[in-house]
Design a protein around this motif. Structure first.
Motif, PDB file in Angstrom:
ATOM      1  N   ALA A  63     -13.766 -61.421  28.802  1.00 58.09           N
ATOM      2  CA  ALA A  63     -14.186 -60.797  27.551  1.00 58.09           C
ATOM      3  C   ALA A  63     -15.397 -59.895  27.765  1.00 58.09           C
ATOM      4  O   ALA A  63     -15.475 -58.797  27.184  1.00 58.09           O
ATOM      5  N   LEU A  64     -16.339 -60.329  28.594  1.00 64.17           N
ATOM      6  CA  LEU A  64     -17.506 -59.494  28.893  1.00 64.17           C
ATOM      7  C   LEU A  64     -17.104 -58.220  29.620  1.00 64.17           C
ATOM      8  O   LEU A  64     -17.621 -57.133  29.337  1.00 64.17           O
ATOM      9  N   ILE A  65     -16.175 -58.344  30.556  1.00 58.15           N
ATOM     10  CA  ILE A  65     -15.701 -57.179  31.295  1.00 58.15           C
ATOM     11  C   ILE A  65     -14.975 -56.211  30.367  1.00 58.15           C
ATOM     12  O   ILE A  65     -15.253 -55.003  30.350  1.00 58.15           O
ATOM     13  N   LEU A  66     -14.056 -56.730  29.562  1.00 53.38           N
ATOM     14  CA  LEU A  66     -13.295 -55.882  28.654  1.00 53.38           C
ATOM     15  C   LEU A  66     -14.209 -55.254  27.594  1.00 53.38           C
ATOM     16  O   LEU A  66     -14.071 -54.071  27.265  1.00 53.38           O
ATOM     17  N   GLY A  67     -15.161 -56.032  27.080  1.00 55.38           N
ATOM     18  CA  GLY A  67     -16.088 -55.500  26.098  1.00 55.38           C
ATOM     19  C   GLY A  67     -16.927 -54.366  26.662  1.00 55.38           C
ATOM     20  O   GLY A  67     -17.155 -53.357  25.990  1.00 55.38           O
ATOM     21  N   HIS A  68     -17.373 -54.520  27.891  1.00 47.04           N
ATOM     22  CA  HIS A  68     -18.167 -53.473  28.542  1.00 47.04           C
ATOM     23  C   HIS A  68     -17.331 -52.200  28.704  1.00 47.04           C
ATOM     24  O   HIS A  68     -17.808 -51.092  28.430  1.00 47.04           O
ATOM     25  N   LEU A  69     -16.099 -52.359  29.123  1.00 45.28           N
ATOM     26  CA  LEU A  69     -15.215 -51.205  29.285  1.00 45.28           C
ATOM     27  C   LEU A  69     -14.960 -50.505  27.955  1.00 45.28           C
ATOM     28  O   LEU A  69     -14.988 -49.269  27.867  1.00 45.28           O
ATOM     29  N   LYS A  70     -14.708 -51.277  26.911  1.00 48.54           N
ATOM     30  CA  LYS A  70     -14.434 -50.690  25.603  1.00 48.54           C
ATOM     31  C   LYS A  70     -15.640 -49.928  25.072  1.00 48.54           C
ATOM     32  O   LYS A  70     -15.507 -48.835  24.500  1.00 48.54           O
ATOM     33  N   ALA A  71     -16.822 -50.502  25.248  1.00 50.78           N
ATOM     34  CA  ALA A  71     -18.033 -49.823  24.778  1.00 50.78           C
ATOM     35  C   ALA A  71     -18.302 -48.558  25.584  1.00 50.78           C
ATOM     36  O   ALA A  71     -18.653 -47.513  25.034  1.00 50.78           O
ATOM     37  N   LEU A  72     -18.091 -48.649  26.883  1.00 50.56           N
ATOM     38  CA  LEU A  72     -18.380 -47.527  27.762  1.00 50.56           C
ATOM     39  C   LEU A  72     -17.475 -46.338  27.479  1.00 50.56           C
ATOM     40  O   LEU A  72     -17.904 -45.176  27.559  1.00 50.56           O
ATOM     41  N   HIS A  73     -16.237 -46.615  27.104  1.00 55.84           N
ATOM     42  CA  HIS A  73     -15.271 -45.532  26.888  1.00 55.84           C
ATOM     43  C   HIS A  73     -14.994 -45.296  25.405  1.00 55.84           C
ATOM     44  O   HIS A  73     -13.992 -44.672  25.042  1.00 55.84           O
ATOM     45  N   ASP A  74     -15.894 -45.763  24.560  1.00 60.73           N
ATOM     46  CA  ASP A  74     -15.854 -45.469  23.129  1.00 60.73           C
ATOM     47  C   ASP A  74     -16.136 -43.981  22.918  1.00 60.73           C
ATOM     48  O   ASP A  74     -16.957 -43.391  23.616  1.00 60.73           O
ATOM     49  N   GLN A  75     -15.469 -43.376  21.950  1.00 59.35           N
ATOM     50  CA  GLN A  75     -15.580 -41.933  21.751  1.00 59.35           C
ATOM     51  C   GLN A  75     -16.922 -41.487  21.172  1.00 59.35           C
ATOM     52  O   GLN A  75     -17.179 -40.289  21.046  1.00 59.35           O
ATOM     53  N   ARG A  76     -17.799 -42.432  20.813  1.00 59.51           N
ATOM     54  CA  ARG A  76     -19.115 -42.039  20.311  1.00 59.51           C
ATOM     55  C   ARG A  76     -20.076 -41.663  21.438  1.00 59.51           C
ATOM     56  O   ARG A  76     -21.140 -41.103  21.197  1.00 59.51           O
ATOM     57  N   HIS A  77     -19.742 -41.995  22.663  1.00 56.89           N
ATOM     58  CA  HIS A  77     -20.471 -41.547  23.859  1.00 56.89           C
ATOM     59  C   HIS A  77     -21.859 -42.163  24.045  1.00 56.89           C
ATOM     60  O   HIS A  77     -22.501 -41.919  25.069  1.00 56.89           O
ATOM     61  N   THR A  78     -22.355 -42.942  23.089  1.00 57.76           N
ATOM     62  CA  THR A  78     -23.720 -43.439  23.220  1.00 57.76           C
ATOM     63  C   THR A  78     -23.890 -44.351  24.430  1.00 57.76           C
ATOM     64  O   THR A  78     -24.923 -44.308  25.113  1.00 57.76           O
ATOM     65  N   HIS A  79     -22.886 -45.189  24.703  1.00 61.18           N
ATOM     66  CA  HIS A  79     -23.000 -46.098  25.845  1.00 61.18           C
ATOM     67  C   HIS A  79     -22.924 -45.331  27.155  1.00 61.18           C
ATOM     68  O   HIS A  79     -23.597 -45.680  28.130  1.00 61.18           O
ATOM     69  N   LYS A  80     -22.129 -44.264  27.184  1.00 61.04           N
ATOM     70  CA  LYS A  80     -22.072 -43.416  28.378  1.00 61.04           C
ATOM     71  C   LYS A  80     -23.447 -42.834  28.682  1.00 61.04           C
ATOM     72  O   LYS A  80     -23.896 -42.820  29.827  1.00 61.04           O
ATOM     73  N   VAL A  81     -24.087 -42.344  27.631  1.00 65.07           N
ATOM     74  CA  VAL A  81     -25.416 -41.751  27.805  1.00 65.07           C
ATOM     75  C   VAL A  81     -26.418 -42.802  28.273  1.00 65.07           C
ATOM     76  O   VAL A  81     -27.293 -42.520  29.102  1.00 65.07           O
ATOM     77  N   SER A  82     -26.292 -44.021  27.780  1.00 63.83           N
ATOM     78  CA  SER A  82     -27.233 -45.080  28.186  1.00 63.83           C
ATOM     79  C   SER A  82     -27.133 -45.355  29.680  1.00 63.83           C
ATOM     80  O   SER A  82     -28.117 -45.763  30.308  1.00 63.83           O
ATOM     81  N   VAL A  83     -25.970 -45.119  30.267  1.00 61.04           N
ATOM     82  CA  VAL A  83     -25.787 -45.305  31.706  1.00 61.04           C
ATOM     83  C   VAL A  83     -26.274 -44.080  32.476  1.00 61.04           C
ATOM     84  O   VAL A  83     -27.027 -44.193  33.443  1.00 61.04           O
ATOM     85  N   ARG A  84     -25.884 -42.898  32.008  1.00 60.01           N
ATOM     86  CA  ARG A  84     -26.155 -41.671  32.773  1.00 60.01           C
ATOM     87  C   ARG A  84     -27.608 -41.196  32.682  1.00 60.01           C
ATOM     88  O   ARG A  84     -28.126 -40.608  33.626  1.00 60.01           O
ATOM     89  N   GLU A  85     -28.240 -41.400  31.550  1.00 59.97           N
ATOM     90  CA  GLU A  85     -29.555 -40.789  31.330  1.00 59.97           C
ATOM     91  C   GLU A  85     -30.696 -41.801  31.261  1.00 59.97           C
ATOM     92  O   GLU A  85     -31.796 -41.478  30.806  1.00 59.97           O
ATOM     93  N   TRP A  86     -30.459 -43.026  31.697  1.00 61.13           N
ATOM     94  CA  TRP A  86     -31.481 -44.066  31.627  1.00 61.13           C
ATOM     95  C   TRP A  86     -32.773 -43.636  32.320  1.00 61.13           C
ATOM     96  O   TRP A  86     -33.877 -43.912  31.838  1.00 61.13           O
ATOM     97  N   ASP A  87     -32.652 -42.946  33.453  1.00 63.67           N
ATOM     98  CA  ASP A  87     -33.849 -42.580  34.209  1.00 63.67           C
ATOM     99  C   ASP A  87     -34.654 -41.472  33.545  1.00 63.67           C
ATOM    100  O   ASP A  87     -35.773 -41.177  33.975  1.00 63.67           O
ATOM    101  N   LYS A  88     -34.119 -40.860  32.477  1.00 60.67           N
ATOM    102  CA  LYS A  88     -34.852 -39.800  31.768  1.00 60.67           C
ATOM    103  C   LYS A  88     -35.736 -40.368  30.655  1.00 60.67           C
ATOM    104  O   LYS A  88     -36.500 -39.638  30.032  1.00 60.67           O
ATOM    105  N   LEU A  89     -35.629 -41.663  30.399  1.00 64.10           N
ATOM    106  CA  LEU A  89     -36.469 -42.289  29.382  1.00 64.10           C
ATOM    107  C   LEU A  89     -37.930 -42.309  29.814  1.00 64.10           C
ATOM    108  O   LEU A  89     -38.233 -42.349  31.012  1.00 64.10           O
TER     109      LEU A  89
END
Length: 211
Positions: A98-124
């Motif tokens: 469930a944790l794996i599937l939940g992470h995948l679903k959030a990461l590939h959600d069309q709102r893109h916020t989780h994608k940005v949290s992964v890609r741009e973390w070092d810009k914070l």
């Protein structure tokens, strides 16, 4: 006599501001995802959102603060998606998937916020990164609890923190997968879950379905 229009109640105004703020976050997430944080201007985000740059600065003090909110929303989405997947899962192996599937679903959600949290973390900023790390501790602890139980059940032999880091890094790397490889996230969760426990996808699927 012309009737004066009644001003909207304070609660309605707050809802309107909150909705507009969320729109800005969504448009910013899309822009940061498509162009990257450094190459995206506030003016571009404003144009996409149908407002002026000044309107954005009414809600956010800077582009840095806007990025912080986008990533905060991404982390929130990840946590909420994982919690939904965990509903009704009582065994460690089912919770692990469930944790794996939940992470995948959030990461590939069309709102893109989780994608940005992964890609741009070092810009914070350092301050924002410290704050968001504290917010993310609950998710980390959820993973560690499940992995510790898997180890107690004899299904995991490695160090649980090392396993968590490896699994989350592998999940985040799916941002680089082809669309065709992401069509069935359930099947991908079985493949990745099996790799984490040194078994093939069919054996892993049989194990978690049996429980």
């Amino acid at each position: 006599m012309t009737e004066l229009a009644m001003a909207p109640p304070p609660a309605a105004l707050r809802r309107g501001r909150k909705s507009r703020r969320q729109d800005i976050v969504n448009y910013a997430a899309l822009s940061f995802y498509e162009r990257g944080f450094d190459r995206t201007s506030v003016r571009e985000i404003a144009a996409n959102a149908g407002m002026t740059s000044g309107s954005i600065f009414y809600h956010f003090a800077s582009k840095d603060e806007l990025l912080t909110w986008v990533i905060k929303e991404g982390l929130k989405l990840g946590h909420e998606t994982a919690e939904r997947e965990l509903i009704g899962k009582t065994t460690a192996i089912a919770q692990y998937r469930a944790l794996i599937l939940g992470h995948l679903k959030a990461l590939h959600d069309q709102r893109h916020t989780h994608k940005v949290s992964v890609r741009e973390w070092d810009k914070l900023t350092d301050e924002a990164r410290s704050e968001l790390k504290q917010n993310n501790n609950k998710y980390r602890e959820r993973w560690l609890t499940v992995l510790a139980q898997l180890k107690a059940d004899g299904l995991l032999r490695s160090d649980i923190e090392c396993a968590r880091r490896m699994l989350v890094a592998a999940l985040n790397w799916t941002l680089h997968y082809r669309d065709m490889d992401l069509m069935d996230l359930g099947a991908l969760a079985d493949q990745m879950g099996g790799v984490g426990l040194n078994m093939d996808a069919d054996a892993f699927r049989t194990l978690h379905q049996r429980t």
